[in-house]
Design a protein around this motif. Structure first.
Motif, PDB file in Angstrom:
ATOM      1  N   MET A 286       6.932  -4.118  -1.864  1.00  0.00           N
ATOM      2  CA  MET A 286       5.749  -4.826  -1.372  1.00  0.00           C
ATOM      3  C   MET A 286       4.561  -3.875  -1.215  1.00  0.00           C
ATOM      4  O   MET A 286       3.425  -4.244  -1.508  1.00  0.00           O
ATOM      5  CB  MET A 286       6.073  -5.572  -0.081  1.00  0.00           C
ATOM      6  N   GLU A 287       4.814  -2.662  -0.755  1.00  0.00           N
ATOM      7  CA  GLU A 287       3.738  -1.674  -0.621  1.00  0.00           C
ATOM      8  C   GLU A 287       3.134  -1.323  -1.976  1.00  0.00           C
ATOM      9  O   GLU A 287       1.953  -1.006  -2.070  1.00  0.00           O
ATOM     10  CB  GLU A 287       4.249  -0.406   0.065  1.00  0.00           C
ATOM     11  N   ASN A 288       3.940  -1.415  -3.037  1.00  0.00           N
ATOM     12  CA  ASN A 288       3.474  -1.121  -4.390  1.00  0.00           C
ATOM     13  C   ASN A 288       3.041  -2.385  -5.139  1.00  0.00           C
ATOM     14  O   ASN A 288       2.905  -2.359  -6.359  1.00  0.00           O
ATOM     15  CB  ASN A 288       4.560  -0.391  -5.184  1.00  0.00           C
ATOM     16  N   SER A 289       2.875  -3.479  -4.411  1.00  0.00           N
ATOM     17  CA  SER A 289       2.451  -4.768  -4.975  1.00  0.00           C
ATOM     18  C   SER A 289       3.387  -5.290  -6.054  1.00  0.00           C
ATOM     19  O   SER A 289       2.969  -5.995  -6.963  1.00  0.00           O
ATOM     20  CB  SER A 289       1.019  -4.666  -5.511  1.00  0.00           C
ATOM     21  N   GLU A 290       4.656  -4.954  -5.944  1.00  0.00           N
ATOM     22  CA  GLU A 290       5.667  -5.473  -6.862  1.00  0.00           C
ATOM     23  C   GLU A 290       6.291  -6.712  -6.216  1.00  0.00           C
ATOM     24  O   GLU A 290       7.468  -6.734  -5.853  1.00  0.00           O
ATOM     25  CB  GLU A 290       6.712  -4.398  -7.152  1.00  0.00           C
TER      26      GLU A 290
END
Length: 117
Positions: A22-26
């Protein structure tokens, strides 16, 4: 190793993986991990809490609240879901409460958000 320790280790791994994704927008990858965890552990609050966070990040606040409530219903002692539910349901004071994936140390508040009003 005790069964409860294995479960805790498993969820710790899922929480770390989802948090990183989620932090890497995945978002699609994180969703798949959450759903797999939910299928494997339908009676656990952790996947419901993560699904609430996923929906909250995607601005689907009604669905986020439903999943936080589901996590609470499965285990009322699971504080991350309670904290996230308080945050997403509050209008002003909850905005400073960080999202809790279940990997944060939780200190009991001296005064609950409800008592502040």
């Amino acid at each position: 190793m005790k069964k409860s320790q294995i479960k805790t280790d498993r969820f710790s791994s899922v929480i770390r993986e989802v948090t990183l994704k989620m932090e890497n927008s995945e978002m699609e990858d994180s969703y798949k991990i959450i759903i797999d965890s939910l299928r494997e552990n339908p009676d656990a609050p952790e996947p419901q809490n993560l699904l609430g966070l996923w929906n909250e990040v995607n601005k689907n606040f009604d669905l986020a609240r439903k999943h936080y409530r589901a996590a609470y219903a499965l285990d009322p002692t699971y504080r991350p879901a309670t904290i996230n539910l308080e945050r997403v349901c509050s209008t002003l004071s909850g905005r400073n409460i960080p999202m809790n994936f279940g990997n944060m140390k939780i200190e009991e508040p001296k005064v609950s958000l409800i008592e502040q009003f």
